[in-house]
Structure formats: C-alpha cells, structure tokens
Scaffold this active site. Structure first.
Site, short mmCIF file in Angstrom:
data_model
loop_
_atom_site.label_atom_id
_atom_site.label_comp_id
_atom_site.label_asym_id
_atom_site.label_seq_id
_atom_site.Cartn_x
_atom_site.Cartn_y
_atom_site.Cartn_z
N LEU A 5 69.01 98.33 -38.52
CA LEU A 5 69.38 97.02 -38.03
C LEU A 5 70.75 96.59 -38.51
CD1 LEU A 5 66.08 95.07 -38.36
CD2 LEU A 5 67.32 95.65 -36.28
N GLY B 184 74.53 101.43 -35.30
CA GLY B 184 75.34 101.56 -34.11
C GLY B 184 75.99 100.25 -33.70
N GLN B 185 75.76 99.20 -34.48
CA GLN B 185 76.19 97.88 -34.03
C GLN B 185 77.69 97.69 -34.10
OE1 GLN B 185 74.10 95.18 -36.52
NE2 GLN B 185 72.18 95.49 -35.43
N ARG B 186 78.23 97.18 -33.03
CA ARG B 186 79.65 96.92 -33.02
C ARG B 186 80.01 95.70 -33.85
NH1 ARG B 186 82.85 98.69 -28.68
NH2 ARG B 186 81.86 100.38 -27.56
#
Lengths: 1191, 184
Positions: free
Chosen positions: B48, B69-71
């Site tokens: 997360l 993977g969060q930008r």
C-alpha cells in the site's frame, strides 16, 4: 549536476565524473608544475606572476567543491600525486642545501602558492584522504623534517599553509615501520630552536618541533597534534617518550591554567590569557589523538592518577573549545579502558545482514530472521558480558553527564556522542543505569500540573538539549530497550513542544529539533519488541509530530518533525494514516510557514485522529505564541480548523481561551481575543445556539480591564478587538444596542491607537454593514478627521470613511483627495472613495453629479506628483486613485457615458491621464493603470449616436484606442490579476510600452500628448528608459512606412507630427529643465537610433536645433560672467565650450562678427577677476544677439 | 546543528546507501524485499505504501525503499536529506503482455533528474515460472543497451527460490560505493 559526457568518461575510466572543470584544471596544473619544477627559479622569493595567478584560479575551483567534495575523488590521486612530486623535489633540494651548504640558496616562500593549493585540497576533502597520496619512504623523513625545521625558524616569513602541509606529511612519515634511530643521520647544521641543539637525537628533536606548534592557533595546532600523537604511539618510542610526554602535557596544562600572578589572592575564575588557552587546547588535542591511537590502558597506568587529577580540575575550562576537548579526552580514555567485545557481540545481534539472510535460503522453509532473535535482555547476555568495569570509567561518565548540561552546543554534542559510545561497550545493567541517568536530566526541575502535563518552565534548554541529543545517540546505537522506551517517550514527546519565554523571544527550538532527532532515531530501532512500545504510544507520537510539523515557528523544526514522521511511517508503519498524512506534511509543504499553518494543517485535520490534537496544540500553544506573525497565522488556521469539530472547540477549548482575554501578558491577551473572534465567526451557528456560550463570547469586551486598552501599548489589544468585532459582524451576530455602542467606541479607540489600520478599517466596514451607524457616531468619525490628536489618527479616520455612505462623506473625501494636507491623507481618501463607491454603487452613484465629483477628484489625484525625502510619495496617491477608479468603472459600464455627457472635458482628460499612467516607471502603478485602461476600453459602453457632443468625442476616442490596441479583446479578461491569460502582464515594462505606444496614433491631440509626455518622462531615466525609447522608435518606424501610403488616413499623423510634438514639449516650460531635459534625452536617443530619419528635415529638426542653440547660448553667456570667486574655471570652461560650438557650426569664419567673437573668446583671460571680463562678455553678448535673438 | 544536517553527516559516516525498489505492480518487489529481509514469503498482498528496510552489506548500510507501484509517493524518490543512489527495477518476466508498459515506465523514470547518477539494477524476476523471458530478451525489450545516462546491469532471478539475488545486489552496492565512498 551535469550528466557525464563521453569526454569525461575517457579520463577516469567508466566513472561518471562531476568535476566539470577537470580539463581546464589539469591543463593549468601542468603549466604550474612545469614552472615550479625549474630549480633555477627556487631562489626567487615569490613565484612568477602568471604562476601565482593560475594557482589562485585553481584554489578557487577547488574551494567551490566544499559542499560536494566527493565529486573530486576520482581525480584526487592524479591531482595530489602530480603536485606532491614537485614538492618532493623542492624539499629534497632544500635539504641538500642545508646539509651541503651549497651556494644556491632556496627560498622559503617560493612554494607558498603550491602549498596553499595542497592546503585547500585538505580543507575541502579532509587531510586524511589527501595524505594517502603523499610519498612516505624512509628517504623522505629527514628532508621533510629538516625543511619544516628551517621553516619554523622563520615563522614570520614562511606561510602557515606550508608548515601545515609539512606537519601532516611528517605525521604520515611518523608511521614508517622502521626504527627512527636507524634513520637518524644526525643532521647537524640546523639552527637551534628553544635551546634544542643539533646533537640531540632525531626523535627528541622531532617531538620538540611538534611542541613548538601546540600553542599556535588554527591548523598548525591540529597538524602538530596529529603528528605528535602518531609519533608517540610508535611501538619503539611508546615506552619511554609517551609517558614523558603525558607528564609534560599535564604539567603544561597546569602551568597554563594557574598562571603565577602578581595577585595571589585573586583566585576567582578570571579569564585566562589567550596564549594559555591555546597552549591548553593544543596539548589537550595531542592527548585526545594519543588516547584514541593507544591500544591498551596498561600503557598509561602510571599516569592515570595524574590524569584523573587533571580532569577533576575545573580551573581551566572557561573556554568552550577547552571543555569540548576535555569531554573528548575523557571519553577516549574511557573507551580505551573498555574492551570492544560486548560491542561486537551486540553488533552481530543488532542489525540483519543481507548476506546472512540470502545465504540462509532453504527453499520454502521460512528462514529465521536474525532480528527476531529478540530483544537483548539480561538473559541474552551471558557470562562473557560480565566484565570488570574500571572505577575510572564511572568517573569519566559522570564528567560527561555533567557536560550534557553545558552552555555550549559543541560541548553537549561531544558529551552526548561520548556517552553513546561508552554505553555501547558496557554490560546491560550498567548501560541501563546510564540511560536512566540521562533520562533523569529531563526530569530535573519539572513539575506535573494537575491535568498531567509536564511544566518545563523551570528547566534550562541546555540540559534538555544535551539530554535529548544523548538519548538520540543511545537510541541510534540500539541501547534503548523497551522498558526504558516506555519511560522516556512521554518526555521526548514533551520535548517536541519545548519552548521557554525569555522576555520578548523564546528559547528551545534546538530542544525541539533534538526531540525530533530522538524520534527519528527511535524509528530506526530494528528491535521488534520496541515495536510493541511504539504501537502503544504511536498516536501520541504521531499527533505531536504532526502538530510540530505544521505549527512550529521555525521551518527547520517543522522539517525535522516531518523527517522524523517519515522515518516512522517507512520503518515502523504504526502511525495512523501514516502514508496519507506524510504526503500532506512533506518537506516542501511544511517549508513555507503560511502553507504549513493553513493548508497542510487543514488537510491533516480531515483525519479524525489528528483533528483534536491539532486543535488542542493550536489553541493552547500557537495562538499565544510570542511572535505576532505566528499568532496571526495561528488565528487564521483556527478559522479553518474550527468548523471541522465545532463541538470540541465549543466545549473543550473556547472556555479556556475566553478566560485568557484578561491575561496580563500581551501576547496571550491578544491571541485569546482574536481567537475568540475567529471561533465566533467560523462556528457562529453552533455558538449562538448555546445561550451560555453566546453570553461568554459577547462578554469578552467587558472582561478586559480598562488599563489594557487605555495605557501605553494598547494598540495590539485594540487591534485584536477590532478583529474580534469584525468577526462577529461578518457572522451577523445579534448584538443589541449596548454592545453596538461599546463596539463603536472600541473601533474609535483602535483607529486612534493603531498605526496599521487597513485591517481595522475592513473590520469596521463589516461592522457598519451589519449594524449601521447612529448619527452621532457618524459625526464622530467626521470630527476625528479634523480634530484627532495626531496626524496619523486623522489619516486613519480618513480611511475609515470608506465605511460611510452619505453625500457629504463623498464631498469631504473629494476635497481631501485634492487638497489634503499630507500625502497619506490624500492617499487614504482615494482608497476610501473607492471603497465607499463600491458599497453604495447600487443605489446612489447613479446620480451623475456625484459621479462627476468623484471622478474629478480622483483625476486630480492622478496628477499628484508630490516628492519628499521618501521619494515619489505622490505615486501612492496616483496608485490608489487608479485603483479606486478601476473599482468604480468596473462596477458600472455606463459610467463613462454619463460622465462624458455631463462633463466631456473631464472624461477626455481622464482617458489621457490613464494612458499616461500606463507608462509609469513603478511596476505596480503601471499595473493598476493597465487595469483601468482595459476597463475603459473594453468594459465601458458609450452610445456613439448620443446627443451630447462630449460623449461622442470620448466614445470615438475610446473606439480608436480599441483599434490601436495590439492586444485584442480575446486576450482580455477582467480578473483581479493583471495577467491576461497568456503571458502579457503590465508589470513587464517592455511589453507594456510596446502595447500602449501605438495609441499615439489616436487623432485626439490631448490624449496623444498625455501619452507622449508619459513616455518622455519614463524614457529619460534608467532602468526602464531604454524600453520606452525603443518602443517609440519601433513605432516611429511603422509611421514612416505609412507616411507615403496612407497619408490620407483618418489619423492625419506621421513622423513629422511626432517631431513636432517633441518640439512642442521643449517649449512648454522653458524656465525649468523638468520637461526639457527628458525630452532632449529621448529625442537624442531617437535620433541616434535613426527613428526620426523619415521626418521632413526642414520642418522641425532645424527649428529644434535653433531654439536649442539659443537657449544654450544664453545660459553659456550667463556662466561666463559667473560672479563667484571660485568660478573662474566655470567661466573659462563656458568660453571654451562656446568657442568650440561656434567653430563646429562654422560661425567663426562666417563674417567679421564671427571672427571677432572668435578672438574675443580665445584671447580674453576668463580666469581673471576683473572688469575686463564683464566688458568682454557684454560685447560678446551684443554680437551674438545680432545672430541669435534672445530666447 | 539541526536534525537534517545530522542525518546528512551520519549517512556519510555510517556509509549508508539508499536504493529504491520499483517496478510495475505484481512484479514481485515486496517478495524480493521479504526474501532479502529473511522473512516468510508465503503471504504477500499488494503493497500500500512504502517500507524502509535497512540491511548490512559488508561494511555498508543499505536502506531499501520499497515504495510500491504508487505514483503519489514519487516525491520521496529524492529525500530531503539523502539522494537516491540506486534503483532496483523489478520486472515480471512472465508477463509478456505488459512488457511494453514496463519499458515505457522505466524510460520515463530514468528521465527524472532527481535520479541522475543513480545506478540501475534490473531484476528479471520470476524465472521459476515456465515460459518466462530470459534476461537477454528483457534487455532488448527494455532497450537497455541504448542507456547511457546510468550505470546498469540486468540479472535474471527468482525471488521465490532466491536465485541470483545476491550477485545482483553485490553489483549495485559496489557500483554505488565505488563512486560515493571511494575513499572512506
């Protein structure tokens, strides 16, 4: 930083290089070294000029790498290697010279520049790295030693950089693995220093040489200390020389600390002379290095009592560096006595190793993570941890604990690190004792308040800072175990908001920063059992950290709190909503105070967990802050946050705040009153629903003792009241007649007492809008304009008139704009007029007579060019007039129509004035004018078929201007900002001039002239002049193109017209140079740029020059008989000048008169002070007048 | 001296290295991290937020930042006090359909000037799955040969078996150390 290029890559293999000057650098270095290599030049006392120039440049380049010295690393070997090779040759030659007494004498100063270059490298990259590339053969020892010896006998001549480099070189040579005795060739011919003769052994002389530098300030002391410690810790010398040296050192320090004074009674701690301090520091430095180089405490067993006595002494620790060195020496002694075994075992335990984890991978079996071996408890530490702790260690630790409270940061910092290092090596039981001793420092002198908070007002920021630094060190080294953590964390959390008032400032930002450091290092404890403690306390830690990150005054502390928060989120993941909150309080968003206080805090408060703690912190700490700006921001933040949790604010925070409105402390009182207002406005509905709360809020004005609003310093309290009343007014509280009266009185007092009344007037306006004014109150304001005691308060009341709304108010304000006594009065009246009209525009401004009066007054304001010692103060009036005009015209698109119908001349004049103002030098003024210009052009509608002739003219003029405006309406937007969607802004002078200059083609002469005058004034002065002139020049060029083709165009205007206008300006007022000089300057520039080439020569240029010649001649003639005694030179100069001019124009050869004038001018002795001069002059005048009629 | 300068100093003194672990989602970043950390890999759910893990590697202290993977976490690529020294780009070698996405993302990432000078290690992960592409194929698909702005290497690996993780890490740690800790 640049990306590495292919070029760079060649030089240092595949490595990207960030030493971007390296090509230039190495070229220059090669040149320098070639020049320095020439042994013939070594007898020069200074290096050749070009060499030292180039050295200077290289030093500059190296110095620029101070921040990122690592960028030099790939090149260091080459740089230092090349330099030291030449230095080595020089040193050898120097040595030969001494030994063989050759006739050639080598200068001591010849290599100063090159030594300086080496020193700069050491300074930037650290001497330890640079030393790696120094040669260290047996053959180097004696030459370097002898050179330094010689340099030392000439202390005044040789440069300290040279001696420093030789010292650190010797420190490297001191480590050669051969017996010094076997190297000693007994250099004989060295001059004696301090009665050390040449027949002593090399070792003895080497040590004595080092001692010589210990009392020198700066780098030499450090170099000598390193050298001595290396020399003394040699295996072959350790036994004898080392103990002798320690005894010498102790003696030396004692002697320096207890100077034999002539007043033996004077035993108080008088400051030591600087020589003694230096001597003590230098000697201590050697001891520090020596202790850390030693391998066994047995070596100093004998000297230990001596040392203990020394460090027990407090006679010599006045100086902060001395105390820091003592702390260093003490910790190194302690470390020397403690074996590293425990430390090593703990290290194995402490951190997971990547290799172990990966090698451990049995397929699909769960490998046992190293870190899950659990916390270190006493059970973990077996018998091998049970070592004997020497008594002295305890003594040393107690000294260090004391030094944690020192008043100097460097001392506390050194002590904190020392305790950290020592604790790591101690058995658990002992270590825990130290941890709790450090924690106990925080508890000293603190009180627990009834509600469980910790009162720190009696503590000192020194001890808190030192203790927290030390806790952070201990935590970083994994020495805080769960039990201790549980005990300590609440104190650290308290430290996050530590602040102590001292007069009108406060101390403690360093404590808060250190508390963030502890928080940060707590997050890095890998021990899983500490996670449990964090889990219990995470909410408290997280909410306090966030409060500090958004509400601290210091940006460094806000950022430190943000960094600590991030570390916890990333490593412990137990902070509520960690990731989401972290993005709201990152480094950048907390960096800017306003953003942190208002935007970031508002966003974080969306999360339940953080909302109340933030509000609590805000309402108990920040709104009472000593710094006004911080308080103001806190109040604004409160307005944002309160609506998120009205109930909590109402029940838990408001009563406390209201109780503070009568506080004797100004900051608290101010904060409390303003905060009450902010709350009353932002959650008005909730409060007014509660009768008690309503009463409480309304009673604020009654609760403040009279002296606080009447005595000296009442301004701030009254400003807070004004804000509070403004808040109630904006929220339309139901206040009743009595309160209305009371509020008005307070406003009146505030307007009298405060200096900066802008916001007070805003609040007053809100008050009038909501509750109206009674006739007597109205009158009161008017009277104050005339009779208020001070000029400042009269000005304030003028501004306050913007809140009124009657015919006579307008009349008064109009008369002040035009005739006000001070520039501030006029400015404020201009502002007030705009405000007043905005407020009543819907009803009464439609009365055309009013409108004409207001616009006429403001148009007068545009002509205000008052100047005083503050400069162009009239510009304030002009700017405010423009802004008020913009407000009035913006709200009524028929206004121009009506005004021009009533008074066409006024409307025309206004158009010209606005155009003129768009060429102003002051950016903000120009922007205001630009906005007004756009409103006139694109927002006003004028009926071209109207009956009144005035309005038709104005309408046509505006429509011409619209056509001439290169920015067409699609670019136009009526936003408050002057930016027009794309990149045009009026504050960009160059673009603004280009935009308005085409308007010169307008066919209305008056309008055109106003604009040209503006351009001429701006064009004649730097820095904007060049833009104005080039805009006019470019315009003139387009004119010359149209001369032929469109001569019949409606404008009837060409470049001749432009010249004629310029000429006309010259004639407007011949008595002063006010307009003439600017016109001449601009005309000169235009001619120079060839802009007027197309003009008809006969028409005006000739006229211009004749006229000018007349004026110039008459003033020169006046100068030629200048009566003042000292002005002979002026007369002579004027005569010479006139002669020159006449020659150039060929006048001298023209006729008889011409010849006579020439001879008179050249032959009269103008320097004399006689009647002859006057005689000659009157004759001259007569003759010249024949040709040039008087101007 | 405030916390931020302390952090900067400690970083140099303790020979810390900061490596970002990035890649498309489901590439196996967290599995690799768990493997490195010696934890169980039996349960993995999408990451997360971000996790920082510190591991000793020889004399270096390596901080791995697994930012998912969060930008949105991108601002943390460059920390205020430590710059990014290296990037581990994890590729799901069995996911041939998204290989184009993967190449585009990587290319965009390397254009960030905040990552200038960082060394790049590409892990061609999931070699244990039948039909996974080899490191040569992936090298071509990601056009690594055209890359001149960063030091890079590619290693075929499997987080599940642990194959080839160590050589990859060894390369990146020493590549970084050779220029930032040359003389310390």
């Amino acid at each position: 930083m640049n990306n590495p290029t292919a070029d760079d890559a060649e030089d240092v293999g595949n490595m990207p290089t960030f030493f971007k000057e390296h090509v230039e650098f190495f070229d220059s270095l090669r040149w320098i070294l070639d020049s320095a290599k020439q042994s013939e030049s070594w007898s020069l006392s200074i290096a050749p000029e070009e060499e030292s120039d180039r050295v200077g440049k290289l030093i500059k380049i190296i110095n620029s790498y101070q921040e990122q010295p690592m960028c030099l690393d790939p090149h260091l070997e080459r740089i230092v290697g090349q330099i030291i090779k030449v230095v080595q040759q020089y040193v050898y030659a120097f040595y030969d010279n001494i030994v063989d007494l050759k006739s050639l004498s080598i200068s001591v100063t010849r290599f100063d520049g090159i030594f300086d270059l080496l020193y700069m490298l050491c300074k930037v990259r650290g001497y330890k790295v640079i030393l790696r590339f120094f040669p260290h053969g047996v053959a180097d020892v004696e030459p370097v030693f002898a050179t330094l010896w010689q340099f030392s006998t000439k202390l005044r001549v040789s440069a300290w950089q040279s001696r420093y480099i030789l010292l650190i070189w010797l420190s490297l040579l001191a480590m050669i693995p051969f017996d010094i005795e076997s190297i000693d060739s007994g250099i004989a011919d060295l001059p004696a220093i301090n009665s050390i003769s040449s027949n002593q052994s090399l070792m003895v002389r080497w040590i004595e040489l080092g001692k010589l530098f210990l009392a020198k300030p700066g780098c030499e002391m450090e170099g000598a200390a390193v050298m001595l410690s290396r020399l003394l810790s040699r295996k072959d010398s350790a036994a004898s020389f080392q103990s002798l040296f320690i005894e010498w050192a102790v003696q030396q320090i004692n002697d320096a600390a207890n100077p034999v004074t002539s007043h033996p009674k004077d035993e108080s701690k008088a400051a030591l002379p600087i020589e003694s301090v230096l001597q003590i520091n230098g000697t201590l430095r050697v001891l520090c290095h020596l202790f850390s180089a030693m391998t066994s405490p047995a070596l100093i067993e004998k000297q230990m009592p001596l040392l203990l006595d020394l460090f027990n002494l407090d006679a010599f620790d006045h100086h902060s560096i001395t105390r820091k060195l003592i702390s260093k020496a003490v910790q190194r002694l302690a470390l020397l006595m403690l074996p590293v075994t425990i430390l090593e075992k703990r290290r194995v335990h402490a951190r997971p190793s990547l290799r172990t984890n990966l090698n451990d991978n049995g397929i699909d079996t769960v490998p046992t993570p190293i870190c899950s071996k659990g916390p270190y408890t006493a059970a973990d530490e077996d018998d091998s941890f049970d070592i004997d702790i020497p008594e002295e260690v305890e003594f040393f630790v107690s000294i260090l604990l004391q030094k944690l409270r020192d008043k100097d940061t460097i001392v506390r910092w050194s002590a904190a690190k020392g305790i950290g290092r020592i604790t790591e090596r101690l058995p658990l039981a002992f270590a825990q004792e130290i941890v709790s001793a450090v924690g106990d420092i925080l508890k000293e002198e603190t009180l627990r308040t009834d509600d469980g908070h910790i009162d720190v007002s009696m503590t000192t920021e020194y001890s808190w800072h030192g203790s927290l630094l030390c806790l952070a060190e201990l935590s970083r080294r994994g020495m805080l175990y769960p039990q201790a953590l549980r005990e300590i964390i609440p104190w650290v959390v308290r430290g996050l908001t530590y602040e102590i008032q001292r007069g009108d400032y406060s101390v403690g930002s360093n404590v808060r920063d250190a508390a963030c450091y502890v928080m940060w290092s707590l997050a890095r404890i890998p021990n899983p059992s500490s996670r449990q403690v964090f889990a219990e306390m995470s909410t408290q830690m997280a909410t306090t950290l966030v409060s500090v990150a958004v509400f601290d005054r210091e940006s460094s502390v806000r950022r430190a709190a943000s960094a600590a928060f991030q570390e916890h989120v990333g490593r412990q993941s137990d902070f509520p909503h960690g990731i989401a909150v972290l993005q709201l309080v990152d480094f950048f968003s907390v960096g800017i105070m306003r953003n942190a206080f208002i935007k970031a805090s508002r966003n974080v408060a969306e999360f339940d967990v953080y909302r109340h703690p933030l509000l609590y912190h805000l309402c108990t700490v920040t709104i009472y802050h000593w710094d006004l700006k911080t308080r103001d921001l806190a109040i604004m933040a409160l307005r944002e946050l309160a609506p998120l949790s009205p109930k909590y604010v109402l029940t838990s925070l408001l009563p406390e705040i209201v109780s503070n409105v009568s506080s004797p402390f100004l900051a608290i009182r101010h904060g409390a009153i303003a905060a009450t207002g902010a709350i009353a406005e932002s959650i008005a509905a909730e409060i007014t629903a509660d009768a008690n709360a309503t009463k409480m809020v309304l009673a604020v004005a009654d609760n403040v003792p009279k002296r606080y609003i009447e005595d000296f310093g009442a301004g701030l309290t009254l400003a807070a009241f004004a804000f509070y009343m403004g808040c109630l007014s904006r929220a339309k509280w139901n206040i009743g007649d009595n309160v209305q009266n009371k509020f008005f009185d307070l406003f009146e007092m505030a307007l009298v007492a405060c200096k900066h009344v802008d916001s007070i007037v805003d609040d007053f306006t809100a008050f009038v809008d909501s509750y109206g004014l009674k006739p007597e109150q109205h009158l009161c304001i008017e009277n104050n304009i005339k009779v208020a005691k001070s000029g400042t308060s009269r000005e304030s009341f003028v501004l306050a008139m913007g809140a009124l709304a009657e015919q006579r108010d307008i009349d008064i304000l109009c008369s002040i704009v035009t005739e006000g006594a001070t520039v501030e009065m006029r400015r404020n009246a201009a502002v007030a007029l705009g405000q007043l009209c905005r407020r009543i525009q819907d009803s009464k401004i439609h009365d055309a007579a009013w409108a004409v009066a207001v616009v006429a007054a403001l148009s007068q304001g545009l002509n205000d060019h008052s100047i005083d010692n503050r400069g162009d103060v009239g510009s304030w009036v002009r700017k405010q007039s423009l802004q008020s005009l913009a407000i009035i015209f913006d709200h009524d698109n028929q206004l121009a129509q009506r005004i021009s119908t009533e008074d066409g001349a006024l409307a025309m004049r206004l158009v010209g004035q606005v155009l003129c103002a768009t060429t102003e030098k002051i950016d903000k003024l120009r922007a205001a004018a630009g906005r007004m210009f756009e409103i006139l052009l694109y927002k006003q509608q004028i009926d071209l078929d109207g009956s009144a002739p005035g309005s038709v003219d104005v309408g046509k003029c505006l429509s011409q201007l619209r056509q001439l405006d290169p920015m067409q309406p699609e670019h136009f937007s009526m936003h408050e900002s002057s930016a027009n969607g794309d990149d045009f802004t009026w504050t960009d002078a160059e673009a603004a001039f280009r935009r308005v200059v085409p308007a010169l083609s307008v066919s209305y002469e008056q309008t055109r002239r106003s604009l040209l005058e503006g351009l001429v004034f701006t064009g004649s002065a730097e820095p904007l002049g060049k833009f104005a002139v080039s805009a006019v020049a470019a315009y003139a060029e387009t004119l010359s193109e149209t001369v032929a083709s469109e001569a019949e165009s409606a404008a009837q205007w060409d470049v001749n017209g432009l010249v004629a206008e310029l000429t006309r300006l010259l004639h407007t007022d011949k008595r002063t140079s006010k307009i003439i000089n600017p016109t001449l300057i601009v005309a000169d520039q235009l001619i120079e740029q060839g802009a007027l080439l197309a003009a008809d020569t006969n028409s005006s240029i000739a006229l211009m020059s004749d006229e000018l010649a007349q004026m110039a001649t008459s003033s020169l003639l006046a100068y030629m008989a200048h009566p003042i005694l000292r002005s002979q030179r002026i007369r002579q100069a004027a005569a010479d000048h006139l002669f020159e001019v006449l020659c150039i124009h060929g006048a001298v050869d023209m006729d008889d008169d011409g010849a006579e004038i020439g001879s008179l001018l050249s032959e009269t002795e103008w320097m004399q002070d006689t009647a002859d001069v006057k005689e000659a002059r009157s004759q001259l005048t007569k003759m010249i007048r024949r040709h040039v009629p008087p101007a | 001296m405030g916390l931020l300068s302390i952090i900067r100093k400690l970083r140099a003194k303790e020979k810390e290295i900061r490596i970002l672990v990035l890649g498309l989602d489901n590439a196996g970043k967290t599995t690799i991290m768990k493997r490195l950390n010696g934890e169980s890999i039996s349960t993995i759910s999408p990451t997360l937020g971000f996790n920082i893990t510190t591991l000793d590697f020889d004399s270096y202290k390596v901080n791995f930042w697994d930012v998912g993977g969060q930008r949105t976490i991108r601002p943390y690529w460059r920390n205020y006090f430590e710059k990014t020294d290296g990037i581990i780009w994890v590729v799901d070698s069995a996911d041939k359909e998204r290989m184009k996405d993967c190449a585009d993302e990587l290319a965009a990432l390397l254009k960030e000037d905040k990552l200038a000078g960082a060394s790049l290690l590409v892990f061609a992960n999931k070699q244990d799955i039948a039909g996974a592409l080899g490191d040569e194929d992936i090298k071509n698909l990601l056009k690594l040969n055209e890359l001149t702005t960063h030091h890079w290497t590619i290693k075929a690996c499997s987080a599940v078996t642990g194959d080839n993780l160590l050589p990859g890490l060894q390369w990146i740690v020493y590549d970084i150390a050779s220029h930032i800790y040359m003389f310390s």
